[in-house]
Structures are given as structure tokens and as C-alpha cells.
Design a protein around this motif. Sequence first.
Motif, mmCIF file in Angstrom:
data_model
loop_
_atom_site.group_PDB
_atom_site.id
_atom_site.type_symbol
_atom_site.label_atom_id
_atom_site.label_comp_id
_atom_site.label_asym_id
_atom_site.label_seq_id
_atom_site.Cartn_x
_atom_site.Cartn_y
_atom_site.Cartn_z
ATOM 1 N N GLU A 147 41.916 36.996 39.412
ATOM 2 C CA GLU A 147 43.236 37.585 38.620
ATOM 3 C C GLU A 147 44.044 36.377 38.418
ATOM 4 O OE1 GLU A 147 45.192 39.737 41.997
ATOM 5 O OE2 GLU A 147 44.798 38.026 43.494
ATOM 6 N N PHE A 148 45.429 36.967 37.766
ATOM 7 C CA PHE A 148 46.220 35.667 37.390
ATOM 8 C C PHE A 148 46.611 34.646 38.382
ATOM 9 C CE2 PHE A 148 50.514 34.294 36.463
ATOM 10 C CZ PHE A 148 50.617 33.696 35.334
ATOM 11 N N GLU A 149 46.906 35.185 39.769
ATOM 12 C CA GLU A 149 47.405 34.485 40.531
ATOM 13 C C GLU A 149 46.525 33.369 40.968
ATOM 14 O OE1 GLU A 149 50.078 37.662 40.825
ATOM 15 O OE2 GLU A 149 47.868 37.469 40.460
ATOM 16 N N GLU A 150 45.107 33.405 40.470
ATOM 17 C CA GLU A 150 44.220 32.174 40.880
ATOM 18 C C GLU A 150 44.806 30.887 40.266
ATOM 19 O OE1 GLU A 150 40.543 32.849 37.701
ATOM 20 O OE2 GLU A 150 40.927 34.396 39.182
ATOM 21 N N LEU A 151 45.374 31.112 39.019
ATOM 22 C CA LEU A 151 45.756 29.913 38.064
ATOM 23 C C LEU A 151 47.080 28.993 38.902
ATOM 24 C CD1 LEU A 151 45.846 31.553 34.627
ATOM 25 C CD2 LEU A 151 44.049 30.276 35.825
ATOM 26 N N THR A 189 37.402 25.182 42.886
ATOM 27 C CA THR A 189 38.566 25.249 42.030
ATOM 28 C C THR A 189 39.128 26.383 42.331
ATOM 29 O OG1 THR A 189 37.364 26.855 40.550
ATOM 30 C CG2 THR A 189 36.668 24.442 40.067
ATOM 31 N N PRO A 190 40.457 26.434 41.883
ATOM 32 C CA PRO A 190 41.243 27.734 42.197
ATOM 33 C C PRO A 190 40.869 28.921 41.627
ATOM 34 C CG PRO A 190 42.434 25.926 41.309
ATOM 35 C CD PRO A 190 41.278 25.665 41.106
ATOM 36 N N GLU A 191 39.955 28.988 40.710
ATOM 37 C CA GLU A 191 39.602 30.183 40.094
ATOM 38 C C GLU A 191 38.352 30.721 41.164
ATOM 39 O OE1 GLU A 191 39.254 29.698 35.355
ATOM 40 O OE2 GLU A 191 37.915 28.145 36.538
ATOM 41 N N GLU A 192 37.950 30.042 42.257
ATOM 42 C CA GLU A 192 36.919 30.459 42.989
ATOM 43 C C GLU A 192 37.511 31.140 44.274
ATOM 44 O OE1 GLU A 192 34.423 27.419 44.053
ATOM 45 O OE2 GLU A 192 33.461 27.095 41.714
ATOM 46 N N ILE A 193 38.755 31.270 44.220
ATOM 47 C CA ILE A 193 39.356 31.906 45.546
ATOM 48 C C ILE A 193 38.987 33.317 45.775
ATOM 49 C CG2 ILE A 193 41.681 32.548 46.580
ATOM 50 C CD1 ILE A 193 42.646 29.760 45.499
ATOM 51 N N ASN A 194 38.400 33.805 46.628
ATOM 52 C CA ASN A 194 37.913 34.954 47.270
ATOM 53 C C ASN A 194 38.790 35.984 46.262
ATOM 54 O OD1 ASN A 194 37.382 37.211 48.695
ATOM 55 N ND2 ASN A 194 36.226 35.956 50.024
ATOM 56 N N ASP A 195 37.893 37.155 46.202
ATOM 57 C CA ASP A 195 38.792 38.288 45.769
ATOM 58 C C ASP A 195 38.479 39.244 46.855
ATOM 59 O OD1 ASP A 195 35.848 39.025 45.536
ATOM 60 O OD2 ASP A 195 35.929 39.803 43.341
#
Length: 165
Positions: free
Chosen positions: A75-79, A107-113
Motif C-alpha cells: 500500500e501507499f504507506e510503504e513508500l 526495502t520499505p516495499e517489503e513491509i508485511n501486509d
Amino acid sequence: MTSYDKIRQNIIHLLHDSGAVCVTTMFDNYGLPADLPGKTSLQGVNPSRRVNRLEQEFANNINNQRFLPFLLLHEFEELLFSASNILIEQLRLSSQQPFGQIEQFSTPEEINDGSETHPAARILRSKPDYRKPLGGVKIAEAIGLDIIRSRCPHFNQWVTRLETC
């Protein structure tokens, strides 16, 4: 987004504008409609591979050279986790580690969903009045495109492709 059919209709409509050099998307992968091409067949696949395959399925379904689909890994917040120090400062948080153990992600893009660990949930736990539309854009502006691109490879690939449209 209620259905893929509505998304598809909007994209096709935009592609009918012959002056549009490129039509793109920026959708959160977290919560995509169930009828997005390929979505049900990719459960359990690692997020990076899943998003790349979904983008390919999306592009194949629209079938137009000017269409460039982009899905955020979660989601957007990963950025916004591209610069945690700026995120903490912008949210006016006092704790130096308010978001949990995010250092484990390369990377921030990998932060758990997960339902309690996706990027927005981490922010909302520390800042319950966080509002995505205004707050997220303000924080992204404070971080800056260069930092976000340097920390988020999938996002950077998309922006690089946009630059060549």
C-alpha cells in the motif's frame, strides 16, 4: 475499487484519448478487487513476484502499448517508510521505534501486509488520527522523490518507465 470491470472501463476510456502518451495506475495491492486478472491464482506467492505477475496480467488484459500498470507491493504507506526519521518527525512522534521491527525488511516495499502489520496499520497504531489522503502526500513530499526512489526498487522501476513514455 469495487470491481475490476469498472477499473478496466475507466482505463479503456482514457486510452481512447489519442493525446494520452501513457495511461498508468497506482493501486494498493492490499485490497485489490477479487476479479483482477490473475489475483486468485497468485495467493501465497511472495509479494514482489505476485505484484509483477499481476501487473503483467493487467497489461495483457488491457492490451494497449500505452498502458503501464503499477501496483504497490502492499500500500501507499510503504513508500513513507523510505525515511523513517522524516516519517516520525512529520507525525510528531516521540518514540524512536514506533513502528516495530521494520529493520528486518531490506526495502520499505517489503513491509508485511498482515492485518496488524501492514504499513498503514503500523502508522495508525502510533498516530490514530493519521489520514492517508492529506497526511500521506505531505509526508511523501517531505521525504522527496529521490529518497523514495532510492529505497523502493519497484516504485523506481515504474517512475523510470514513466520517464520514457
